[in-house]
Design an enzyme around this catalytic site. Sequence first.
Site, PDB file in Angstrom:
ATOM      1  N   GLY A   1     -26.261  18.530  14.946  1.00 25.51           N
ATOM      2  CA  GLY A   1     -26.707  17.649  16.049  1.00 25.51           C
ATOM      3  C   GLY A   1     -27.356  16.077  15.421  1.00 25.51           C
ATOM      4  O   GLY A   1     -26.759  15.726  14.557  1.00 25.51           O
TER       5      GLY A   1
ATOM      6  N   ASP B   1       3.150  15.488  -7.992  1.00 26.67           N
ATOM      7  CA  ASP B   1       2.845  16.856  -7.506  1.00 26.67           C
ATOM      8  C   ASP B   1       1.526  17.090  -8.203  1.00 26.67           C
ATOM      9  O   ASP B   1       0.554  17.904  -7.784  1.00 26.67           O
ATOM     10  CB  ASP B   1       3.851  17.742  -8.066  1.00 26.67           C
ATOM     11  CG  ASP B   1       5.060  17.667  -7.130  1.00 26.67           C
ATOM     12  OD1 ASP B   1       5.133  16.654  -6.038  1.00 26.67           O
ATOM     13  OD2 ASP B   1       6.231  18.019  -7.538  1.00 26.67           O
TER      14      ASP B   1
ATOM     15  N   GLN C   1     -21.567  17.494  13.977  1.00 21.88           N
ATOM     16  CA  GLN C   1     -21.872  18.098  15.453  1.00 21.88           C
ATOM     17  C   GLN C   1     -22.787  19.386  15.476  1.00 21.88           C
ATOM     18  O   GLN C   1     -23.773  19.537  16.341  1.00 21.88           O
ATOM     19  CB  GLN C   1     -20.382  18.402  15.965  1.00 21.88           C
ATOM     20  CG  GLN C   1     -20.615  18.555  17.589  1.00 21.88           C
ATOM     21  CD  GLN C   1     -20.925  17.234  18.174  1.00 21.88           C
ATOM     22  OE1 GLN C   1     -20.976  16.246  17.834  1.00 21.88           O
ATOM     23  NE2 GLN C   1     -21.677  17.321  19.401  1.00 21.88           N
TER      24      GLN C   1
ATOM     25  N   GLY D   1       0.733  -1.317   0.048  1.00 22.24           N
ATOM     26  CA  GLY D   1       0.034  -0.039  -0.090  1.00 22.24           C
ATOM     27  C   GLY D   1       0.910   1.085  -0.047  1.00 22.24           C
ATOM     28  O   GLY D   1       1.323   1.744  -1.097  1.00 22.24           O
TER      29      GLY D   1
ATOM     30  N   GLU E   1      -0.723  15.353  -9.395  1.00 21.66           N
ATOM     31  CA  GLU E   1      -1.813  14.408  -8.695  1.00 21.66           C
ATOM     32  C   GLU E   1      -2.301  15.079  -7.292  1.00 21.66           C
ATOM     33  O   GLU E   1      -3.475  15.033  -7.064  1.00 21.66           O
ATOM     34  CB  GLU E   1      -1.537  13.033  -8.563  1.00 21.66           C
ATOM     35  CG  GLU E   1      -1.297  12.423  -9.968  1.00 21.66           C
ATOM     36  CD  GLU E   1      -1.041  10.766 -10.173  1.00 21.66           C
ATOM     37  OE1 GLU E   1      -1.171  10.336  -8.994  1.00 21.66           O
ATOM     38  OE2 GLU E   1      -1.144  10.553 -10.926  1.00 21.66           O
TER      39      GLU E   1
ATOM     40  N   GLN F   1     -21.973  30.901  20.887  1.00 21.60           N
ATOM     41  CA  GLN F   1     -20.298  31.073  20.599  1.00 21.60           C
ATOM     42  C   GLN F   1     -19.817  29.936  20.268  1.00 21.60           C
ATOM     43  O   GLN F   1     -18.858  29.825  19.553  1.00 21.60           O
ATOM     44  CB  GLN F   1     -20.013  31.634  21.986  1.00 21.60           C
ATOM     45  CG  GLN F   1     -18.766  32.452  21.902  1.00 21.60           C
ATOM     46  CD  GLN F   1     -18.228  33.304  23.084  1.00 21.60           C
ATOM     47  OE1 GLN F   1     -18.897  33.025  24.013  1.00 21.60           O
ATOM     48  NE2 GLN F   1     -17.304  34.132  22.848  1.00 21.60           N
TER      49      GLN F   1
END
Length: 380
Positions: A340, A241, A337, A132, A243, A280
């Site tokens: 939710g 490069d 996240q 791999g 690719e 926030q």
Amino acid sequence: MDFKLTEEQGILKKTVRDFMEKECNRDYVRECDEKEVFPEELFRKLTALGWLGLRVPIKYGGSEAGTMELAIFLEEVARVMLAAARIYYSLYLIGAHYISTFGNEEQKEFCLPLLVKNKIRFAFALTEPNSGSDAASLTTSAVLDGDEFVVNGQKTFVTGGKIADLILVMVRTDKTAEKRRGISMLLVDSRSPGITYRKLKKLGLWPVDLYEVFLDAVKVHRRNLLGGVNKGWEQVLKVLDHERFCLAAANVGGAQAVLEDAIKYCKERYQFGKPIGKFQMIREKLADIQLEVDAARLLTYRTAWMVGEGIPCSKESSMAKLFSSETYMRAAWKGVQIMGGYGYMMEFDMQRHFRDAKLTEIGGGTSEIQRLVIADNLGL
Ligand SMILES: Cc1cc2nc3c(=O)[nH]c(=O)nc-3n(C[C@H](O)[C@H](O)[C@H](O)COP(=O)(O)OP(=O)(O)OC[C@H]3O[C@@H](n4cnc5c(N)ncnc54)[C@H](O)[C@@H]3O)c2cc1C
């Protein structure tokens, strides 16, 4: 120094964006994903506009677009459908790039005009079950017998494998040489006697199939050798490069889509009597995604520019590939996240980004390998 796109690049960006939003709407993207359907219709339209030939020389029917233009195109396609950008890359661009860079006249004349017309598709088979990240340790062998190579071995994780017409198969042609010096690249007809396939089930990128490819005494005429004998690894390094900035551009598009979807959701979703975009902790997440998307885009454009100028940039291209894929993954993680429970539902798009983004940290060289390349360029 100028951070603006040229007028033509700006027009290209708008044209591709308008096209993708009109011709590849959300329902279509979802349908291709959920039903694991190849986006044929979209690719028919891309063909009609001549966009399959962006990387193909004009002489063979392409438009020989610049590297920045290619980056802009891939980013805008991925912004609407990451899988389409990955298909463009794996089934068309790799073939176009390898053949126009290393092919002989006969190979170019045969393959490139067909590719531009979407009459031929490619797949790239480098990875094997036991090689791999250490790809140069591949063992699939090709032995010359008269005018034919006889190929034996097994490839895995081949994007598009069976649906491609020609597979660029990396083979070992010299077992005695140092591992990087004994590799060649063959153009193998995907329907050759002796080739069989096994479809692999995967986490994401459902519109394009992935295969294991078994090669059992497959005969390949020597005229299908791409570039010189034992030059395969050199060839891979020469196009690396290019690719990496293409993959990076697609990652930027994917991350941009996450940002836009998350912002829209934050304005529409009310909790505690306010849109959640007023909280926030949610704003911090959005600010971080915006920050990283812009940084990833700048790294990508710089690499595209360097490749276009012919400036060696293995460190920069690895930085762009690494940062853009981790940006996309982090953005998708935050995006789920932010939404939710809805982010976790299959009827919203965020879960698709979550699944698709993970691949970008693995395919085309893992994040660990990109970090190795960067570190190797630090003069340590
Ligand atoms: C969806 C998908 C599509 C793909 N499409 C193609 C394709 O079309 N053609 C193709 O040829 N391949 C394709 N690949 C293969 C892909 O390029 C490989 O999965 C990737 O290069 C990693 O190889 P591996 O999976 O064998 O992992 P391994 O190399 O076994 O790595 C396992 C872990 O070890 C880490 N690691 C390995 N070596 C080092 C090291 N020296 N230092 C630190 N960490 C290390 C890796 O980063 C990783 O975290 C595809 C893969 C996927 C998942």
